[in-house]
Design a protein around this motif. Structure first.
Motif, PDB file in Angstrom:
ATOM      1  N   UNK A 146      -7.715  27.770 -57.947  1.00  0.00           N
ATOM      2  CA  UNK A 146      -8.908  28.472 -57.489  1.00  0.00           C
ATOM      3  C   UNK A 146     -10.069  28.268 -58.457  1.00  0.00           C
ATOM      4  N   UNK A 147      -9.795  28.380 -59.761  1.00  0.00           N
ATOM      5  CA  UNK A 147     -10.828  28.151 -60.766  1.00  0.00           C
ATOM      6  C   UNK A 147     -11.396  26.740 -60.636  1.00  0.00           C
ATOM      7  N   UNK A 148     -10.488  25.793 -60.428  1.00  0.00           N
ATOM      8  CA  UNK A 148     -10.922  24.398 -60.364  1.00  0.00           C
ATOM      9  C   UNK A 148     -11.814  24.136 -59.154  1.00  0.00           C
ATOM     10  N   UNK A 149     -11.540  24.805 -58.048  1.00  0.00           N
ATOM     11  CA  UNK A 149     -12.257  24.522 -56.809  1.00  0.00           C
ATOM     12  C   UNK A 149     -13.473  25.406 -56.586  1.00  0.00           C
ATOM     13  N   UNK A 150     -13.413  26.661 -57.022  1.00  0.00           N
ATOM     14  CA  UNK A 150     -14.440  27.633 -56.649  1.00  0.00           C
ATOM     15  C   UNK A 150     -15.839  27.234 -57.084  1.00  0.00           C
ATOM     16  N   UNK A 151     -15.997  26.817 -58.342  1.00  0.00           N
ATOM     17  CA  UNK A 151     -17.326  26.542 -58.876  1.00  0.00           C
ATOM     18  C   UNK A 151     -17.637  25.062 -58.990  1.00  0.00           C
ATOM     19  N   UNK A 152     -16.814  24.217 -58.374  1.00  0.00           N
ATOM     20  CA  UNK A 152     -17.041  22.777 -58.507  1.00  0.00           C
ATOM     21  C   UNK A 152     -18.412  22.373 -57.971  1.00  0.00           C
ATOM     22  N   UNK A 153     -18.827  23.004 -56.872  1.00  0.00           N
ATOM     23  CA  UNK A 153     -20.097  22.620 -56.252  1.00  0.00           C
ATOM     24  C   UNK A 153     -21.291  22.867 -57.165  1.00  0.00           C
TER      25      UNK A 153
END
Length: 362
Positions: A146-153
């Motif tokens: 979740x950490x890896x994906x949530x703020x990727x944008x």
């Protein structure tokens, strides 16, 4: 007591060679972190991850090759230390506001009783605690993903975005498979094969992680401390980049930061600038590591102006939050406190009191 088995076979020799290579790579990374990148929470967390990774590579060796004579409790405790070190390292790497504190070690509070139960109990009790420990580790890995994906944008650091994707599809699933396969008894050739496969995959991951760590720019692992000025790298921008960056700054200054839910992609569409180039402009030209931080700086400055305005003294804080582009009050309060040091309500009270007395608000 450690004892080598003379007739280890080719699988055992391959297992030892791969583990030796993994340990060598991780030791190189330890030296790289210690002597080339200075200090900081990400560096300390990275050291803990690499050192625990060395232990992880050693303890999973097949007893048919090297008998470490470890108890179940010792084995599982060392493995949990590695998983928690990974958890903290990823948290420190992705969160530019990360600081060491008691909250970093909350996973330990849950891991300790589960590990003790799995390692000390027998029969059904041990099986239940082992299952709970597997479920707990699965939960940790879910949080990592979740950490890896949530703020990727909104992440403007290219190398860190690459690591987010690699982490999502490699480390957590692999670590969970390792845990599942080592928690239960195996014998003979099956164990030798599984241990060698584990060693081979771990070795390949160590190579990839080592290449990424040693080739990544210092900006990725060494972040500015709170209060330090942002460091722009304008020398890496061409004249065309600077002209385009000026257009970005003027557009945001003109009020685009008030747009609710504005993303890096949305800003790029509005300005007709490809997203990958816009990320580079904001990161290199303005020194921001995260798009949300870029937006928040504008929004909080405007919030301070509005909160200090006597004509808006009766305006509700939540109304300011919505008008400034926040989806709810909580992220506005958090962003404001991080940058100003006090809550919006406290700031307004102080600013209006200063206005009455004729002083200038901070």
């Amino acid at each position: 007591m450690v004892r080598m088995i003379e007739q280890a076979g080719w699988l055992g020799l391959a297992d030892i060679a791969l583990r030796g290579g993994t340990v060598a790579i991780l030791l190189l990374l330890v030296a790289h972190l210690l002597f080339r990148l200075g200090k900081g929470p990400v560096i300390v967390a990275g050291l803990a991850f690499c050192l625990s990774g060395i232990v992880e590579a050693v303890i999973n060796v097949s007893p048919a090759v090297v008998d470490l004579d470890l108890s179940d409790l010792t084995f599982m405790a060392l493995q949990q230390i590695h998983f928690i070190a990974l958890f903290i390292f990823v948290k420190a790497l992705f969160d530019d506001r990360f600081v060491w504190g008691g909250g970093c070690f909350i996973p330990v509070l849950f891991a300790v009783p589960l590990t003790l139960g799995a390692g000390l109990l027998d029969g059904t009790g041990s099986a239940i605690f082992r299952g709970l420990l597997v479920a707990y580790d699965a939960g940790l890995f879910f949080v990592l993903i979740r950490w890896a994906l949530d703020d990727e944008a909104s992440d403007l650091v290219r190398e860190r975005r690459t690591f987010r994707r690699a982490l999502t599809f490699s480390v957590p699933p692999f670590s969970l498979i390792v845990f599942l396969t080592t928690m239960f008894e195996r014998e003979g050739q099956v164990e030798a094969i599984l241990c060698t496969v584990y060693s081979a995959v771990y070795f390949m991951m160590a190579i990839g992680f080592g290449f990424w760590m040693t080739s990544a720019k210092k900006q990725l692992l060494v972040r500015p401390e709170p209060g330090e000025p942002r460091v722009a790298q304008e020398a890496e921008l061409t004249s065309a980049d600077r002209i385009e960056l000026d257009r970005v700054v003027k557009a945001v200054d003109g009020g685009l930061y008030l747009e609710p839910g504005l993303t890096i992609g949305g800003l790029g569409d509005l300005l007709n600038i490809p997203e990958h180039r816009l990320r580079r402009l904001i990161n290199k030209g303005l020194g921001y590591r995260n798009f949300a931080a870029f937006m928040n700086d504008y929004r909080i400055e405007e919030a301070k102006r509005r909160l200090a305005d006597p004509d808006m003294a009766r305006e509700q804080i939540v109304t300011h939050a919505f008008n400034l582009g926040y989806a709810s009050l909580a992220p506005f309060n958090r962003a404001f406190r991080e940058r100003v040091g006090i809550s919006p309500s406290e700031y307004r009270e102080q600013a209006l009191a200063d206005a009455i007395s004729g002083a200038s608000p901070a």
